[in-house]
Structures are given as C-alpha cells and as structure tokens.
Design an enzyme around this catalytic site. Structure first.
Site, PDB file in Angstrom:
ATOM      1  N   ASP A   1      45.061 -59.233 -46.485  1.00 51.51           N
ATOM      2  CA  ASP A   1      45.272 -58.137 -45.610  1.00 51.51           C
ATOM      3  C   ASP A   1      46.185 -58.766 -44.425  1.00 51.51           C
ATOM      4  O   ASP A   1      45.437 -59.346 -43.434  1.00 51.51           O
ATOM      5  CB  ASP A   1      44.016 -57.535 -45.102  1.00 51.51           C
ATOM      6  CG  ASP A   1      44.200 -56.636 -44.088  1.00 51.51           C
ATOM      7  OD1 ASP A   1      45.089 -56.463 -43.607  1.00 51.51           O
ATOM      8  OD2 ASP A   1      42.829 -55.885 -43.826  1.00 51.51           O
TER       9      ASP A   1
ATOM     10  N   PHE B   1      37.720 -57.472 -40.388  1.00 51.27           N
ATOM     11  CA  PHE B   1      37.941 -56.182 -39.976  1.00 51.27           C
ATOM     12  C   PHE B   1      39.243 -55.551 -40.785  1.00 51.27           C
ATOM     13  O   PHE B   1      40.248 -56.019 -40.819  1.00 51.27           O
ATOM     14  CB  PHE B   1      38.386 -56.146 -38.609  1.00 51.27           C
ATOM     15  CG  PHE B   1      38.767 -54.695 -37.977  1.00 51.27           C
ATOM     16  CD1 PHE B   1      37.775 -53.796 -37.650  1.00 51.27           C
ATOM     17  CD2 PHE B   1      39.886 -54.320 -38.091  1.00 51.27           C
ATOM     18  CE1 PHE B   1      37.904 -52.608 -37.322  1.00 51.27           C
ATOM     19  CE2 PHE B   1      40.283 -52.658 -37.952  1.00 51.27           C
ATOM     20  CZ  PHE B   1      39.285 -52.021 -37.314  1.00 51.27           C
TER      21      PHE B   1
ATOM     22  N   LYS C   1      50.570 -51.206 -39.450  1.00 52.81           N
ATOM     23  CA  LYS C   1      50.988 -51.387 -38.144  1.00 52.81           C
ATOM     24  C   LYS C   1      52.454 -51.650 -37.961  1.00 52.81           C
ATOM     25  O   LYS C   1      53.385 -50.435 -37.704  1.00 52.81           O
ATOM     26  CB  LYS C   1      50.420 -52.450 -37.652  1.00 52.81           C
ATOM     27  CG  LYS C   1      48.800 -52.090 -37.597  1.00 52.81           C
ATOM     28  CD  LYS C   1      47.805 -53.090 -36.495  1.00 52.81           C
ATOM     29  CE  LYS C   1      46.401 -52.829 -36.907  1.00 52.81           C
ATOM     30  NZ  LYS C   1      46.163 -51.383 -36.381  1.00 52.81           N
TER      31      LYS C   1
END
Length: 407
Positions: free
Chosen positions: A233, A148, A262
C-alpha cells in the site's frame, strides 16, 4: 495568489455553520482555507499558512501546480466522463505510462485510496482461488497491526484502531493481524490459505513508522517462498514522497501488486490505481469488478500529467535532498521539545515531549504561527510538505516548530 471575490462569512461563522449540517466524522483544525498556490494556503481573512501536511501526500506537487491545472483545463473543454461502458481516448496512454513508471504490467484504475485497497483485496482473493487453488471462501490475507488502509467496513475489519472499528461490526472475516516489522510473526501467520501479505512500506497514520532495514526484502522473500502475493500500500508513501517513485525501492523490492492514490490525482481529482503483474491483475474478467468514475477521461488526463512530472525524476531527487534538510533540522530539536522522530524523504513523524502538549495542541499552536501540520496519536505530529517546498520554507517551518516547543 489571485484574490477571488470575498466571502460574506468569516472563519468563525463558517465553522459554526458546518456544525448542524455536516456529519461529525472529522475534527479539523480551526482554519478555513479559501485559496492556495504552491506550498501556501490562505484563509478567508487573508492570513497565509505554509502547508506542511499536503493533504496527506495528495498534494505532493503543491496546490494548483500549473502543469496539472493546465491538463485539467484542457480536458474539461473536451470530455470529462464516459463511464467504462465506452472507451475513451485518454485511458490507454495513462495506463501505459503509469505501468512504465512503476515497472508493472497492468493497471486497474479506481478513484479513492480505499477503493484501491478494496480492489487489491478482491484481486488477491480471486488470484488465490483461480491460480493458487485455495478452496472457495477460505482465502486469508495477513496484515500488520497499527495499519491504516482506509475506513470502509472491510478495511476497518482488520484495523487495530478502536476509534475506526468500534460500532461498525460485524466485521469481515479472512484477515490475520501480526505485529509490524516482525518477520517471525509474519512467517508464523502465513499458510496454504494465504492469498497475500498486505502492508504499508511505511506506516503513515501510525506516526510515520519506518521498518528495520531488510524487513521489506524479507517480506518479499517470504511471500515468494510461501507462494502468496506481496501487496504494498503506497497510497501515502508512493509517487515521490520518500525520495523514490515508490518507498519499496529503498530496499530494491518489487511487490506483486502496488496500491496507489492520493498524489496520483495531483490534488485536483481523486485518482487511484492498482498496478501489478499481468498474471495477477489478469484474473479479473468483465463484470467482476468496476467503477463508474474509475479511469474517467478527466482523471486519466490529470493522472498522465502527474506521471509526466515523475518521469523526469526531479521530484524524487528533490524529496531526497530536502529530506536531508528535514532530518538535520529535526535532529537539532531532539532534547529541545522533541523526544524522537522518524523521517524518510520529505515525510516525518515527530514525537513531542508530552509535557508540552498533545499532538493536537502542538498543531494548533503551529497554526497560530502560520504553519499547518496534523497530529497522529498522542503527542506525535506528522510533517509532509509538498515536494515543491523550498529549503528556505522548510527551515523556516522548523524554526517555527522550535519556537513553539521552546518558548
């Protein structure tokens, strides 16, 4: 928490009001949050909930951390946006300190996690053409199944989640998908056209899947030997979540490029970044990539305050220490409604006995008991509380999970 003026509409009415005017791209739990502080949120009726999701790690430092709110307020009174058409007085300091924190040379500031991934893809391809000598438009990037990385059209092109893909083609070429945690498959997929291997050190959306010991080190060795980039990531796993600044540090691995997001915005503004070696990020030249809001003064001010919190190492240590509490509590639930779990730092994927309900159903039951979590797939829920959570709050949440699973 200071009580604001009461809303005229209650939770049920507000949820109904969203239905005709909001695109249905999310299926939230039926809770309407109106205020928050630390690890706790409060709905419009004043009911309190312990936030055990923390915005998928965007709220690593809890809601409204005083140092981050103060940094935002100070900057709001001075300057918020210039665009990158001009310099601003906050960006250099942010980039210097973020590079130092992550042990890298250069920073490419963006806004959202998906933008960081897209930027990382562009940088890897440009590097492949300018440095490695891959023929034009032939560069490939190897990714892992069940990944994801976001939901833009390019990113869903290499997703294996049909919910994310179906109906959004035609898809962007240039990606090869191999099983996660499989070095032999990765080795077979990498060739002279490979620009990069792009993976999550821990696959969050897939259920907090943690690879075998040695996998990340193997990816690093393979990419170095094969002459391609290792792009990690760390948008969910980075910035303290797993007990280290970066999850790759668990294997003492240094990727060529790291994607951050984030938590970098402190739960206040969207901030992301691509950080990496100078000879990699240095392939970009003026006009080849950009963002109006990337590196804006407000984002840089908040991002700097986030880096300041992490520079002490206190949050990383806290995640490691409380992670032991989390693992111990979950281990006690195995065979009592939990069939298995994976945890690193303050992050866990919990597989619930399917006979007890889906992940969504378990999340709804926990919500009714004052605990907010989110499901991933099937009967798996994820736990990722703010790093500011206390041991007592954490054990209380695990007690509530036990109650929900055994009552």
């Amino acid at each position: 928490m200071t009580a604001p003026a009461r809303t005229a509409r209650g939770s049920e009415e507000l949820i109904r009001a969203e239905e005709p005017v909001l695109a249905h791209n999310y299926h939230p739990l039926p809770v309407v949050v109106a205020r928050a502080e630390g690890a706790w949120v409060e709905d419009v009726e004043g009911r309190r909930y312990l936030d055990m999701l923390a915005g998928y790690s965007a709220l690593n430092f809890g809601h409204r951390h005083p140092a981050l709110v103060e940094a935002a307020h100070r900057q709001l009174d001075r300057l918020t946006l210039t665009s990158r058409a001009f310099h601003n007085d906050r960006l250099a300091g942010f980039a210097e300190r973020l590079a130092a924190l992550t042990g890298t040379d250069m920073v490419l500031p963006m806004n959202t996690g998906a933008e960081a991934v897209e930027s990382g893809i562009k940088v890897a391809r440009k590097w492949a053409y300018d440095v490695k000598g891959v023929p034009a438009d032939r560069a490939t990037i190897v990714v892992a199944a069940d990944n994801f990385h976001g939901r833009t059209t390019t990113i869903v092109s290499f997703s294996t989640d049909e919910t994310a893909r179906s109906g959004f083609g035609p898809f962007t070429p240039g990606f090869r998908i191999v099983p996660y945690n499989d070095l032999a498959a990765l080795e077979a997929a990498v060739d002279e056209t490979t620009a990069a291997v792009l993976i999550e050190p821990i696959q969050g959306e897939a259920g907090v899947l943690i690879p075998d010991d040695g996998y990340l080190a193997g990816v690093r060795e393979l990419t170095r030997r094969k002459g391609c980039l290792f792009v990690a990531d760390e948008i969910q796993s980075g910035l303290g979540r797993t007990g280290h600044t970066l999850a790759v540090e668990h294997e003492s691995v240094v990727p060529d490029v790291v994607l951050l997001g984030k938590a970098l915005g402190g739960g206040i503004v969207p901030v992301s970044a691509v950080v990496g070696r100078r000879d990699v990020l240095g392939v970009l030249h003026p006009g080849e990539h950009g963002s109006t809001f990337g590196g804006n003064p407000l984002a840089a001010a908040v991002g700097t305050a986030v880096v300041e919190l992490l520079e002490t190492g206190a949050f990383q240590r806290r995640a490691a220490e409380l992670g032991a509490v989390l693992r111990e509590g979950l281990a006690a639930l195995v065979g009592r409604g939990v069939v298995g779990f994976r945890a690193r730092g303050l992050w866990a994927g919990v597989d619930v006995d399917p006979a007890l309900g889906s992940g969504r159903e378990i999340s709804e039951r926990l919500m009714r008991e004052g605990i907010l979590v989110k499901d991933t797939h099937g009967s798996t829920i994820r736990l990722a509380p703010p790093l500011t959570v206390t041991a007592e709050e954490l054990t209380g949440a695990l007690g509530t999970l036990e109650k929900v699973l055994t009552s």
